[in-house]
Design a protein around this motif. Structure first.
Motif, PDB file in Angstrom:
ATOM      1  N   UNK A  71       0.462  -1.551  -0.166  1.00  0.00           N
ATOM      2  CA  UNK A  71       0.135  -0.006  -0.072  1.00  0.00           C
ATOM      3  C   UNK A  71       1.240   1.336  -0.703  1.00  0.00           C
ATOM      4  N   UNK A  72       2.108   1.210   0.962  1.00  0.00           N
ATOM      5  CA  UNK A  72       3.211   2.586   0.697  1.00  0.00           C
ATOM      6  C   UNK A  72       3.290   2.832  -0.204  1.00  0.00           C
ATOM      7  N   UNK A  73       4.099   1.317  -1.321  1.00  0.00           N
ATOM      8  CA  UNK A  73       4.682   2.010  -2.765  1.00  0.00           C
ATOM      9  C   UNK A  73       3.429   2.261  -3.651  1.00  0.00           C
ATOM     10  N   UNK A  74       2.294   1.438  -3.278  1.00  0.00           N
ATOM     11  CA  UNK A  74       1.695   1.965  -4.478  1.00  0.00           C
ATOM     12  C   UNK A  74       0.707   3.518  -4.474  1.00  0.00           C
ATOM     13  N   UNK A  75       0.859   3.539  -2.891  1.00  0.00           N
ATOM     14  CA  UNK A  75       0.139   4.724  -3.151  1.00  0.00           C
ATOM     15  C   UNK A  75       0.988   6.169  -2.420  1.00  0.00           C
ATOM     16  N   UNK A  76       1.796   5.736  -1.763  1.00  0.00           N
ATOM     17  CA  UNK A  76       2.839   7.025  -1.254  1.00  0.00           C
ATOM     18  C   UNK A  76       3.880   7.581  -1.676  1.00  0.00           C
ATOM     19  N   UNK A  77       4.494   6.826  -2.716  1.00  0.00           N
ATOM     20  CA  UNK A  77       6.012   6.845  -3.126  1.00  0.00           C
ATOM     21  C   UNK A  77       5.467   7.180  -5.230  1.00  0.00           C
ATOM     22  N   UNK A  78       5.204   8.205  -5.264  1.00  0.00           N
ATOM     23  CA  UNK A  78       5.260   8.532  -6.801  1.00  0.00           C
ATOM     24  C   UNK A  78       6.073   8.187  -7.646  1.00  0.00           C
ATOM     25  N   UNK A  79       7.247   7.987  -7.339  1.00  0.00           N
ATOM     26  CA  UNK A  79       8.327   7.522  -7.906  1.00  0.00           C
ATOM     27  C   UNK A  79       9.168   6.612  -7.865  1.00  0.00           C
ATOM     28  N   UNK A  80       7.811   5.301  -7.273  1.00  0.00           N
ATOM     29  CA  UNK A  80       7.782   3.723  -7.509  1.00  0.00           C
ATOM     30  C   UNK A  80       6.450   3.741  -7.997  1.00  0.00           C
ATOM     31  N   UNK A  81       6.968   2.492  -8.810  1.00  0.00           N
ATOM     32  CA  UNK A  81       5.230   1.841  -9.179  1.00  0.00           C
ATOM     33  C   UNK A  81       4.899   0.287  -8.716  1.00  0.00           C
ATOM     34  N   UNK A  82       4.448  -0.800  -8.003  1.00  0.00           N
ATOM     35  CA  UNK A  82       3.824  -1.498  -7.706  1.00  0.00           C
ATOM     36  C   UNK A  82       3.123  -2.526  -8.814  1.00  0.00           C
ATOM     37  N   UNK A  83       4.116  -3.728  -9.507  1.00  0.00           N
ATOM     38  CA  UNK A  83       3.535  -3.275 -10.932  1.00  0.00           C
ATOM     39  C   UNK A  83       2.949  -5.328 -10.579  1.00  0.00           C
ATOM     40  N   UNK A  84       3.413  -5.305  -9.388  1.00  0.00           N
ATOM     41  CA  UNK A  84       3.452  -7.592  -8.687  1.00  0.00           C
ATOM     42  C   UNK A  84       3.759  -7.592  -7.456  1.00  0.00           C
ATOM     43  N   UNK A  85       2.530  -8.634  -6.702  1.00  0.00           N
ATOM     44  CA  UNK A  85       2.985  -8.839  -5.332  1.00  0.00           C
ATOM     45  C   UNK A  85       2.967 -10.710  -5.669  1.00  0.00           C
ATOM     46  N   UNK A  86       4.238 -11.374  -4.976  1.00  0.00           N
ATOM     47  CA  UNK A  86       4.102 -12.708  -4.873  1.00  0.00           C
ATOM     48  C   UNK A  86       3.902 -13.476  -3.914  1.00  0.00           C
ATOM     49  N   UNK A  87       2.878 -14.375  -3.679  1.00  0.00           N
ATOM     50  CA  UNK A  87       2.798 -14.944  -2.183  1.00  0.00           C
ATOM     51  C   UNK A  87       2.316 -16.542  -2.595  1.00  0.00           C
ATOM     52  N   UNK A  88       2.902 -17.382  -2.225  1.00  0.00           N
ATOM     53  CA  UNK A  88       2.553 -18.961  -1.943  1.00  0.00           C
ATOM     54  C   UNK A  88       0.598 -18.972  -1.973  1.00  0.00           C
ATOM     55  N   UNK A  89       0.517 -18.273  -0.486  1.00  0.00           N
ATOM     56  CA  UNK A  89      -0.668 -19.109  -0.976  1.00  0.00           C
ATOM     57  C   UNK A  89      -1.727 -18.054  -1.567  1.00  0.00           C
ATOM     58  N   UNK A  90      -2.506 -19.218  -2.511  1.00  0.00           N
ATOM     59  CA  UNK A  90      -3.308 -19.184  -3.681  1.00  0.00           C
ATOM     60  C   UNK A  90      -4.191 -17.604  -3.308  1.00  0.00           C
ATOM     61  N   UNK A  91      -4.268 -16.888  -4.351  1.00  0.00           N
ATOM     62  CA  UNK A  91      -5.138 -15.561  -4.046  1.00  0.00           C
ATOM     63  C   UNK A  91      -4.983 -14.908  -3.575  1.00  0.00           C
ATOM     64  N   UNK A  92      -3.751 -14.479  -2.554  1.00  0.00           N
ATOM     65  CA  UNK A  92      -3.327 -13.902  -1.121  1.00  0.00           C
ATOM     66  C   UNK A  92      -3.454 -12.563  -2.180  1.00  0.00           C
ATOM     67  N   UNK A  93      -1.669 -12.762  -2.883  1.00  0.00           N
ATOM     68  CA  UNK A  93      -1.002 -11.767  -3.724  1.00  0.00           C
ATOM     69  C   UNK A  93      -2.446 -10.955  -4.947  1.00  0.00           C
ATOM     70  N   UNK A  94      -3.055 -11.581  -5.310  1.00  0.00           N
ATOM     71  CA  UNK A  94      -3.886 -10.902  -6.421  1.00  0.00           C
ATOM     72  C   UNK A  94      -4.938 -10.572  -5.386  1.00  0.00           C
ATOM     73  N   UNK A  95      -5.112 -10.485  -4.144  1.00  0.00           N
ATOM     74  CA  UNK A  95      -6.398  -9.951  -2.954  1.00  0.00           C
ATOM     75  C   UNK A  95      -5.594  -8.371  -3.181  1.00  0.00           C
ATOM     76  N   UNK A  96      -4.208  -8.548  -2.975  1.00  0.00           N
ATOM     77  CA  UNK A  96      -3.609  -7.456  -2.364  1.00  0.00           C
ATOM     78  C   UNK A  96      -3.220  -6.744  -3.796  1.00  0.00           C
ATOM     79  N   UNK A  97      -2.904  -7.185  -4.270  1.00  0.00           N
ATOM     80  CA  UNK A  97      -2.612  -6.320  -6.187  1.00  0.00           C
ATOM     81  C   UNK A  97      -3.377  -5.907  -6.789  1.00  0.00           C
ATOM     82  N   UNK A  98      -4.395  -6.276  -6.600  1.00  0.00           N
ATOM     83  CA  UNK A  98      -5.217  -5.968  -8.293  1.00  0.00           C
ATOM     84  C   UNK A  98      -5.945  -4.617  -7.123  1.00  0.00           C
ATOM     85  N   UNK A  99      -6.275  -4.268  -6.464  1.00  0.00           N
ATOM     86  CA  UNK A  99      -6.907  -2.764  -6.119  1.00  0.00           C
ATOM     87  C   UNK A  99      -5.747  -1.793  -6.154  1.00  0.00           C
ATOM     88  N   UNK A 100      -4.649  -2.873  -5.986  1.00  0.00           N
ATOM     89  CA  UNK A 100      -3.551  -1.764  -5.373  1.00  0.00           C
ATOM     90  C   UNK A 100      -2.387  -0.959  -7.448  1.00  0.00           C
TER      91      UNK A 100
END
Lengths: 335, 335, 335, 335
Positions: free
Chosen positions: D22-51
């Motif tokens: 959230x910090x990277x996606x929303x508060x750091x304009x010099x950075x862009x969150x493009x992907x999140x990885x997590x082995x638990x099914x769906x967890x990364x997508x649930x976090x990443x997609x709204x961002x």
């Protein structure tokens, strides 16, 4: 982000406009700065381009732009009302720096125009978004201090005054500075309305230039019996100082702390806290939060938390202060 | 000690009289409590004897006593002026609780009588002896904040008001409570004189009992241009609260801290500081210092640092507040 | 007063002895300073006479005096134990500055002698009488922070060290300075006993003079599992600094605040609090309270609240620190 | 913006990973969150997609992605070292949460791999980016307190410990928690190196589960003579508490204030400050600033201000603490 940010056109690239541009572009993901307008050649572009936006030289270019959803007005105060109406007529959501007009009639025009256009209208009462003032408000709203009875709001600016005191617009201390305190007092006394005021003010840094009122103490009576004091100074050598205090039947809340961080330097002279010396330094998080609210309200299709009604209520107090100052006695606040 | 302590007769064994008796007897080696007078049978003796002094039932017994050098008056406010004159006429040095009279004329009588008798005359403006206020004063006097421009003084009492609001003498908030603030403001604005006031006050704890003004905000203009606010409340649930703030051209001083010590209790609800709930609890060191000053002035044959002139200047402001409250507008302070 | 004050003979007219003389004579009505002894010609008389007492040149004159009920020992630390025993043998109540001896055996002798003589024996652990530390203790004792788990106590002195570092007695930092912290930690961890310590210390202001340890950090384990840190410095440029902190299972208490009053000076450099620069300045109320306790205990025929047992327990930790410093590793505290 | 943001792939969508996303996606304009990885099914997508980012289930997907410039590692501590090396081998810039490995050898591998790959390597010592600690550091670096002599760093977490104390990895208090303090102490003692440590720690919330050390006090000696204490607790009922203090030859700096804002609620119980109860709540601005530094360093082609060397130096102290705890005595810090 999975949402489409609100596309913002900013009018005014002065000191506070420049700050707002940076805040919107860099700190509010729900908003995107797309254009900045300023009549001075190149000024808007110089500000806008490093922030990924374009410069324009007229507000009309902003109003006409298809890629602008909402306008942030940070032009000179006398132009606010006209720009609000024009923006609303162009179908843009409107955020205006305070004051939202130079008279109650002007503010009313903005309220009417934005209502008719069905656009959001938010006014720049940033203190409502400062963490400490918000916590104070929430404690009051939750009944933690009981019935509100006695309030204080203070604004002090470190500026030692303009080189030419006569260029400062008359009544600046009431309509530009204390208007923040008037809104704060209205907001921290929920449901109450200001009844009358008595204003005491003087030109202490430039005696003999009576239009430059640089210190003022205003006492306001509210219809719930509460008595408030608002104080301002344009010559606080120690820094930019914004504080509030509310006494209720069950307790008190206080807010406002000029220290820039919790760091303390202890040496032979004692224990020193660095203090903020500028509004942007002190209020940057509040500026961020007010634009986040503006964008969120637009995205959610709801009314922003600070509306034209707040602008009118605060300005009515400022207006009464002018009358009180001129008559030397108490003046009624227009309902 | 190698000096002979000043022998004190105390008039009035009420709440504050009892505190003063103990402070004089136990904390001021330059003074010796020899007698206490109170008209209620046995009350003076019960207070005095454990402190090594005798009880009397009339002030006259104090005035007539050869072993009394100086009188401390802590009787009811309406009796102060008459007792001051009688004490002076008896050749006793006089310390009177504030106010030194119920009118400027009464206070003038005390000033004249003590001057004529050549005795010391000190008034109980204890805030001048509190360490934080004194440090504020000294910083101002040393020029640390430049020219004084904007001041605030606050007194809040935790009492929720009397069982019968109609027994409180009218104008108590101005003549008994805010008089401390008026003196403080005079003292923290050295060399300046109050010009006029505008007083806003109300009965908020007992609406419908208009003589019980329990909240007041007063704005005072001084002849050096400084603008001051004095605020009082009789219903501060959080404690006894005495604070001051002075803005000058070069900085600001603040004084007043209700916390009873630096101890902080941190638990799940946050970080808690205990606050003082009574004047004696908050001001005991100031009471001690004011009596030490009284005794020292007598021993050294000099004028005490707080004189009848201070009493008159503060009362003149209180008087103007009454006029302002009654007229609803600004009132001049009598020179 | 209606009681007969305890008549005090003071031994030692050095810096702290002079302060104690004044405190006893002027601030403790239950005590009366009758004599001061110091071997330097005239020194005791110069101190005593303005305070209404007489000067003596030997402790024996104090012990032999019929008008002395109790002895306050403020002589050099190495003489404490012998003087305690002699005073007790003369039937005098005894207050001794810390340490109560230079070894556990010496302290034991004082405990035994005073017990045998049936006189009161109090040790100068003044921190127990400071309002903030006492409030911390009371909160702990009332269970407000649950089970004590982690503690810190700090003592810092502004002195930049002696002209000749080699004249400072070895282990001063443990036996003279940190002994206050050791007692404080024992007291703030009620019912627990120190088990072992590990001491880290160095000569940082005078490297190469290893007997002048001027900075030390000590970690103490208690038998209830709590872990404490005690820190001292002899070179705190910012002032005399005494602080404590106790974390429990339900919260934390903190105590200690070097600011001399609540006054704050705000100027272009920030917000400044004056800090205390001497032990007497910081602790004067605690000194007063400890002598009031000593006198009250004698008048009431009870044991003082700080006894020889506390002296022994604190010294045992100091002793273990010396061992730990010498061995470089953890050392057991003698039970 | 006129620059191309650094495209970030985040590994680990646990509690702190979610905050970082959230910090990277929303508060750091010099950075862009493009992907999140997590082995638990769906967890990364649930976090990443709204961002506005995509979810992946393996770090390898991040390393292989052409649209990822830099990797932020917030996986479990034991995996950090391997992921750092893999990211570097894939040519990605690397930000790793602390610790950068579970041994000095592991950390060394990361340093070597990133150096060889010529990528930026930053470690999550966020305290360096907190405004108060940074101000303390700057004052020290500017010589405001002279030579550093005595330091303290504290970390306390409000957690009352895990349901099953035995699942906490051994040495967590040293390698995961106090490692922040060790880095802070290194950083606030510029140019000095830790020489040895003595660690005292215990399992106070779950006695009998000795691998859950939940309270620790560590004393560190530096090669410039300075002595530091680091303290941690996993059971601070009052909140998340991060503080620092540095005494120098000319003064002291302190940093750290758990209050969430300057708002104070005063009621019959006293004056209350709300305190932060979570690391994210307390440190969100520091997290933002550390990612802004990471992005800025990459954009500017320079070394980040907190490197693998800092990770190694802090871990070396943690390693020595383990040895000291096991041996019961002082342990050398590996150079």
């Amino acid at each position: 982000m999975s949402f489409t940010p609100v596309r913002i056109g900013l009018i005014g690239a002065g000191r506070i406009g420049a700050s707002h541009a940076s805040v919107i572009a860099r700190r509010v993901p729900e908003a995107q700065l797309v254009a900045v307008a300023d009549p001075r050649p190149g000024v808007a572009a110089d500000l806008a381009e490093p922030l990924g936006a374009r410069g324009e030289t007229s507000p009309e270019a902003i109003f006409a732009a298809d890629d602008v959803d909402a306008v942030v007005i940070a032009a000179s105060s006398t132009a606010h009302a006209e720009l609000i109406v024009a923006a609303a007529d162009a179908g843009k959501h409107v955020f205006s720096e305070k004051p939202a007009g130079m008279s109650l009639a002007e503010i009313e025009q903005g309220i009417t125009a934005t209502a008719k256009a069905g656009v959001a209208f938010q006014v720049g009462f940033n203190r409502r978004f400062a963490a400490d003032f918000r916590a104070a408000h929430d404690a009051i709203a939750a009944g933690r201090i009981g019935t509100v009875r006695q309030l204080r709001s203070v604004t002090r600016d470190p500026g030692s005054g303009p080189a030419d005191p006569d260029v400062v617009p008359p009544w600046t201390i009431f309509t530009q500075t204390l208007i923040h305190d008037f809104d704060t007092l209205n907001w921290l006394n929920p449901g109450a309305r200001a009844v009358d005021v008595v204003a005491t003010a003087d030109s202490l840094t430039a005696p003999g230039h009576p239009t430059l009122l640089d210190h003022a103490n205003v006492v306001i009576r509210f219809d719930n019996g509460a008595i408030a004091t608002a104080e301002a100074s344009f010559a606080a050598a120690y820094g930019y100082d914004v504080r509030g205090e509310v006494l209720g039947s069950a307790g008190m809340v206080t807010a406002g702390e000029g220290a820039t961080s919790s760091m303390r330097l202890h040496d032979a002279s004692g224990r020193l806290a660095a203090t903020a010396h500028g509004d942007v330094e002190l209020m940057i998080d509040a500026y961020t939060a007010e634009f986040a609210e503006f964008a969120a309200a637009i995205l959610e299709g709801r009314t922003p938390s600070v509306t034209g009604d707040a602008a009118r209520a605060a300005f009515a107090i400022a207006q009464a202060c002018i009358e009180s100052y001129q008559s030397g006695t108490r003046a009624k606040v227009q309902g």
